[in-house]
Motif scaffolding. Structure first.
Motif, PDB file in Angstrom:
ATOM      1  N   THR A  58       0.849  -1.189   0.000  1.00 41.64           N
ATOM      2  CA  THR A  58       0.000   0.000   0.000  1.00 41.64           C
ATOM      3  C   THR A  58       0.888   1.244   0.000  1.00 41.64           C
ATOM      4  OG1 THR A  58       0.039   0.143   2.410  1.00 41.64           O
ATOM      5  CG2 THR A  58      -1.689  -1.242   1.434  1.00 41.64           C
ATOM      6  N   ALA A  59       0.213   2.393   0.028  1.00 40.53           N
ATOM      7  CA  ALA A  59       0.967   3.657   0.022  1.00 40.53           C
ATOM      8  C   ALA A  59       1.786   3.836   1.301  1.00 40.53           C
ATOM      9  CB  ALA A  59       0.005   4.823  -0.150  1.00 40.53           C
ATOM     10  N   ASP A  60       1.416   3.107   2.360  1.00 40.30           N
ATOM     11  CA  ASP A  60       2.144   3.242   3.627  1.00 40.30           C
ATOM     12  C   ASP A  60       3.197   2.175   3.841  1.00 40.30           C
ATOM     13  OD1 ASP A  60       0.824   5.493   4.449  1.00 40.30           O
ATOM     14  OD2 ASP A  60      -0.828   4.355   5.338  1.00 40.30           O
ATOM     15  N   ALA A  67      14.832  -7.972 -10.035  1.00 42.84           N
ATOM     16  CA  ALA A  67      15.845  -9.007 -10.289  1.00 42.84           C
ATOM     17  C   ALA A  67      16.195  -9.102 -11.762  1.00 42.84           C
ATOM     18  CB  ALA A  67      15.328 -10.360  -9.796  1.00 42.84           C
ATOM     19  N   GLY A  68      17.442  -9.465 -12.015  1.00 36.76           N
ATOM     20  CA  GLY A  68      17.910  -9.738 -13.369  1.00 36.76           C
ATOM     21  C   GLY A  68      18.166 -11.219 -13.514  1.00 36.76           C
ATOM     22  N   PRO A  69      18.665 -11.642 -14.657  1.00 39.82           N
ATOM     23  CA  PRO A  69      18.933 -13.071 -14.849  1.00 39.82           C
ATOM     24  C   PRO A  69      19.960 -13.601 -13.838  1.00 39.82           C
ATOM     25  CG  PRO A  69      19.122 -11.866 -16.911  1.00 39.82           C
ATOM     26  CD  PRO A  69      18.997 -10.855 -15.842  1.00 39.82           C
ATOM     27  N   GLY A  70      20.819 -12.723 -13.367  1.00 40.43           N
ATOM     28  CA  GLY A  70      21.841 -13.142 -12.400  1.00 40.43           C
ATOM     29  C   GLY A  70      21.360 -13.163 -10.963  1.00 40.43           C
ATOM     30  N   GLY A  71      20.095 -12.804 -10.724  1.00 39.43           N
ATOM     31  CA  GLY A  71      19.566 -12.801  -9.358  1.00 39.43           C
ATOM     32  C   GLY A  71      19.067 -11.434  -8.949  1.00 39.43           C
ATOM     33  N   SER A  72      18.792 -11.306  -7.657  1.00 41.54           N
ATOM     34  CA  SER A  72      18.191 -10.082  -7.133  1.00 41.54           C
ATOM     35  C   SER A  72      19.150  -8.888  -7.259  1.00 41.54           C
ATOM     36  CB  SER A  72      17.827 -10.301  -5.671  1.00 41.54           C
ATOM     37  OG  SER A  72      17.262  -9.124  -5.147  1.00 41.54           O
ATOM     38  N   LEU A  73      18.615  -7.760  -7.678  1.00 41.44           N
ATOM     39  CA  LEU A  73      19.407  -6.535  -7.780  1.00 41.44           C
ATOM     40  C   LEU A  73      19.075  -5.584  -6.624  1.00 41.44           C
ATOM     41  CD1 LEU A  73      19.146  -5.991 -11.632  1.00 41.44           C
ATOM     42  CD2 LEU A  73      21.224  -6.535 -10.380  1.00 41.44           C
ATOM     43  N   VAL A  74      17.785  -5.361  -6.400  1.00 44.28           N
ATOM     44  CA  VAL A  74      17.348  -4.542  -5.270  1.00 44.28           C
ATOM     45  C   VAL A  74      16.083  -5.167  -4.702  1.00 44.28           C
ATOM     46  CG1 VAL A  74      16.535  -2.273  -4.515  1.00 44.28           C
ATOM     47  CG2 VAL A  74      18.217  -2.398  -6.315  1.00 44.28           C
ATOM     48  N   ALA A  75      16.041  -5.347  -3.402  1.00 45.54           N
ATOM     49  CA  ALA A  75      14.828  -5.868  -2.774  1.00 45.54           C
ATOM     50  C   ALA A  75      14.710  -5.241  -1.397  1.00 45.54           C
ATOM     51  CB  ALA A  75      14.894  -7.390  -2.659  1.00 45.54           C
ATOM     52  N   GLY A  76      13.478  -5.046  -0.958  1.00 44.44           N
ATOM     53  CA  GLY A  76      13.305  -4.499   0.383  1.00 44.44           C
ATOM     54  C   GLY A  76      11.864  -4.236   0.707  1.00 44.44           C
ATOM     55  N   GLU A  77      11.648  -4.003   1.997  1.00 37.68           N
ATOM     56  CA  GLU A  77      10.319  -3.648   2.474  1.00 37.68           C
ATOM     57  C   GLU A  77      10.417  -2.236   3.047  1.00 37.68           C
ATOM     58  OE1 GLU A  77       8.728  -6.224   5.468  1.00 37.68           O
ATOM     59  OE2 GLU A  77       6.725  -5.377   5.251  1.00 37.68           O
ATOM     60  N   PHE A  78       9.430  -1.423   2.749  1.00 31.99           N
ATOM     61  CA  PHE A  78       9.511  -0.006   3.104  1.00 31.99           C
ATOM     62  C   PHE A  78       8.208   0.451   3.755  1.00 31.99           C
ATOM     63  CE2 PHE A  78      11.931  -1.064  -0.637  1.00 31.99           C
ATOM     64  CZ  PHE A  78      13.195  -0.564  -0.349  1.00 31.99           C
ATOM     65  N   SER A  79       8.346   1.361   4.701  1.00 29.04           N
ATOM     66  CA  SER A  79       7.134   1.950   5.280  1.00 29.04           C
ATOM     67  C   SER A  79       7.323   3.454   5.406  1.00 29.04           C
ATOM     68  CB  SER A  79       6.824   1.314   6.638  1.00 29.04           C
ATOM     69  OG  SER A  79       7.804   1.669   7.568  1.00 29.04           O
ATOM     70  N   ALA A  80       6.169   4.146   5.419  1.00 23.62           N
ATOM     71  CA  ALA A  80       6.209   5.609   5.492  1.00 23.62           C
ATOM     72  C   ALA A  80       6.829   6.035   6.807  1.00 23.62           C
ATOM     73  CB  ALA A  80       4.797   6.161   5.365  1.00 23.62           C
ATOM     74  N   PHE A  87      10.515   6.815   2.581  1.00 25.37           N
ATOM     75  CA  PHE A  87      10.126   5.520   3.152  1.00 25.37           C
ATOM     76  C   PHE A  87      11.382   4.785   3.610  1.00 25.37           C
ATOM     77  CE2 PHE A  87       7.308   6.964  -0.089  1.00 25.37           C
ATOM     78  CZ  PHE A  87       6.036   6.760   0.419  1.00 25.37           C
ATOM     79  N   GLY A  88      11.282   4.217   4.797  1.00 26.21           N
ATOM     80  CA  GLY A  88      12.440   3.506   5.336  1.00 26.21           C
ATOM     81  C   GLY A  88      12.082   2.099   5.740  1.00 26.21           C
ATOM     82  N   PRO A  89      12.997   1.418   6.420  1.00 25.70           N
ATOM     83  CA  PRO A  89      12.700   0.057   6.858  1.00 25.70           C
ATOM     84  C   PRO A  89      11.540   0.094   7.858  1.00 25.70           C
ATOM     85  CG  PRO A  89      15.004   0.640   7.264  1.00 25.70           C
ATOM     86  CD  PRO A  89      14.302   1.888   6.862  1.00 25.70           C
ATOM     87  N   PRO A  90      10.672  -0.921   7.845  1.00 22.55           N
ATOM     88  CA  PRO A  90       9.563  -0.940   8.807  1.00 22.55           C
ATOM     89  C   PRO A  90      10.092  -0.929  10.238  1.00 22.55           C
ATOM     90  CG  PRO A  90       9.273  -2.623   7.140  1.00 22.55           C
ATOM     91  CD  PRO A  90      10.660  -2.085   6.965  1.00 22.55           C
ATOM     92  N   ALA A  91       9.346  -0.297  11.133  1.00 20.23           N
ATOM     93  CA  ALA A  91       9.770  -0.209  12.535  1.00 20.23           C
ATOM     94  C   ALA A  91       9.820  -1.598  13.157  1.00 20.23           C
ATOM     95  CB  ALA A  91       8.798   0.669  13.298  1.00 20.23           C
ATOM     96  N   ALA A  92      10.738  -1.746  14.105  1.00 22.70           N
ATOM     97  CA  ALA A  92      10.882  -3.035  14.790  1.00 22.70           C
ATOM     98  C   ALA A  92       9.634  -3.324  15.627  1.00 22.70           C
ATOM     99  CB  ALA A  92      12.111  -2.984  15.680  1.00 22.70           C
ATOM    100  N   LYS A  93       9.356  -4.606  15.792  1.00 26.15           N
ATOM    101  CA  LYS A  93       8.192  -5.003  16.585  1.00 26.15           C
ATOM    102  C   LYS A  93       8.662  -5.910  17.715  1.00 26.15           C
ATOM    103  CE  LYS A  93       4.772  -5.041  12.896  1.00 26.15           C
ATOM    104  NZ  LYS A  93       4.046  -5.916  11.975  1.00 26.15           N
ATOM    105  N   GLY A  94       7.778  -6.154  18.668  1.00 27.19           N
ATOM    106  CA  GLY A  94       8.017  -7.140  19.718  1.00 27.19           C
ATOM    107  C   GLY A  94       9.242  -6.837  20.554  1.00 27.19           C
ATOM    108  N   LEU A  95      10.106  -7.853  20.733  1.00 28.20           N
ATOM    109  CA  LEU A  95      11.252  -7.745  21.640  1.00 28.20           C
ATOM    110  C   LEU A  95      12.224  -6.657  21.193  1.00 28.20           C
ATOM    111  CD1 LEU A  95      12.776  -8.874  24.107  1.00 28.20           C
ATOM    112  CD2 LEU A  95      13.885 -10.488  22.558  1.00 28.20           C
ATOM    113  N   MET A  96      12.469  -6.580  19.877  1.00 31.41           N
ATOM    114  CA  MET A  96      13.421  -5.593  19.370  1.00 31.41           C
ATOM    115  C   MET A  96      12.940  -4.173  19.673  1.00 31.41           C
ATOM    116  SD  MET A  96      15.800  -7.376  18.366  1.00 31.41           S
ATOM    117  CE  MET A  96      16.938  -6.419  17.403  1.00 31.41           C
ATOM    118  N   SER A  97      11.610  -3.979  19.574  1.00 33.65           N
ATOM    119  CA  SER A  97      11.044  -2.670  19.872  1.00 33.65           C
ATOM    120  C   SER A  97      11.182  -2.383  21.370  1.00 33.65           C
ATOM    121  CB  SER A  97       9.577  -2.657  19.445  1.00 33.65           C
ATOM    122  OG  SER A  97       8.982  -1.466  19.856  1.00 33.65           O
TER     123      SER A  97
END
Lengths: 174, 192
Positions: A58-60, A67-80, A87-97
């Motif tokens: 979603t937008a949030d 990915a290219g034939p050689g494998g992943s080039l850029v991958a990630g999960e992002f949140s507002a 957009f940055g990495p999603p906030a930590a949850k549970g114990l890490m938070s």
């Protein structure tokens, strides 16, 4: 309805139509896309052949896997985040938070830093990775337009000239 | 466990420890840095790639050891006016960074400037905190400074100082969001 009210309504409707025509890049990028690299120097990232983009969320909160034939080039999960259109990495949850570990990722500690930003109709995804201090900085630009999406990928690495390629991908069936 | 078997076990552990190769930097990084340590004086040309404007500057670079296995780099730039440093308009800028080896990895990370009033906090690259590291290879020393700007674009500055017979060759690049905006190229000799 008076003439001035009708005029104002017409302006509002025209504005809404114009807004709808401008593609919001997150919503418009959702799906699976693939196609050949259009413009790539020999030996550049991605290798020869087709590239694929998977975009979901979603937008949030969204995920990108490019990915290219050689494998992943850029991958990630992002949140507002706190900054508009960034957009940055999603906030930590549970114990890490609980331990006070937020969404801060420090690439110097061995974990790649991925973030994204929206610039009008374009979404740009970044990733900084350090392997023994030799950095790799990727920049992926996504510009959806109907059933096609334009991509420009650039990779900068320590002591090497930057490499880049562009492609126009087609929406593919799920 | 008998005394002899305890001694035998200790011997095995000692041999295993001796046989385990240590990473180069963990062993004694200072000798690897040794050739770079010193004071260098020279001149460099700054080029703004957008405006094509160039300027000359005197450079004064000092690389010293820090805390046994790290290093400190201090540089003074004097931007010249008509190639001279004794005319009105001349600018002088001093910068300094300190690095220590990254734990278990073969590069250096910046040592934050000590501030007794500030709490030590996690580095927040997305909050605009700069991320700085340095790499030493056969050619020389490379210092990188990376920051995510408020609008999500990035800025990467790289200072490469490569060794020559008489001193160093300097190359600097400033890249903002994939676009090379500024370069600096120069040479400096080692001060005797």
């Amino acid at each position: 309805m008076t003439l001035s009210t009708r005029t104002a309504t017409a302006f509002v409707l025209a504005g809404l139509i114009a807004g709808a025509a401008a593609a919001e890049p997150i919503a418009a990028s959702r799906g699976r896309w693939s196609g050949p690299i259009a413009d790539r120097p020999a030996g550049g990232p991605g290798g020869a052949g087709r590239i694929e983009l998977r975009f979901d969320g979603t937008a949030d909160r969204f995920t990108v896997d490019f990915a290219g034939p050689g494998g992943s080039l850029v991958a990630g999960e992002f949140s507002a985040g706190k900054q508009k259109d960034v957009f940055g990495p999603p906030a930590a949850k549970g114990l890490m938070s609980f331990l006070g570990r937020g969404s801060a990722v420090n690439p110097l500690e061995g974990k790649p830093l991925a973030w994204a930003r929206r610039d009008g109709e374009t979404l740009i995804v970044y990733r900084l990775d350090l392997h023994g201090g030799a950095h790799r900085l990727d920049r992926l630009e996504l510009k959806p337009s109907g059933e096609r999406i334009g991509v420009v990928f650039e990779r900068r690495e320590h002591d090497r000239a930057p490499e880049r390629f562009a492609a126009s991908l087609e929406r593919s069936a799920r | 466990m008998s005394r002899s078997s305890t001694l035998a076990a200790a011997g095995v552990l000692l041999l295993a420890a001796l046989a385990t190769p240590l990473p180069a930097f963990a062993a004694d990084p200072t000798p690897a840095l040794q050739p770079m340590l010193g004071v260098y004086l020279g001149r460099a040309t700054v080029q703004d790639l957008d405006t094509r404007a160039t300027e000359e500057r005197d450079i004064d670079v000092e690389v010293t050891a820090f805390d046994r296995d790290g290093f400190r780099i201090r540089w003074v730039n004097v931007t010249l006016v008509d190639g001279r440093r004794n005319l009105p308009g001349v600018k002088r800028r001093v910068s300094e960074l300190t690095f220590k080896p990254a734990k278990g990895r073969n590069f250096f990370v910046e040592v934050p400037q000590a501030n007794v009033f500030a709490e030590r906090e996690e580095v927040q690259p997305l909050g605009g905190d700069p991320v700085r590291w340095a790499v030493q290879d056969a050619a020389g020393l490379h210092v990188h400074s990376f920051v995510i700007l408020g609008d999500g674009r990035y800025e990467l500055q790289t200072y490469s100082r490569k060794r020559t017979d008489s001193g160093i060759v300097l190359h600097y690049e400033r890249v903002v969001d994939g676009k090379l905006l500024r370069t600096i190229d120069g040479q400096a000799v080692r001060v005797e």
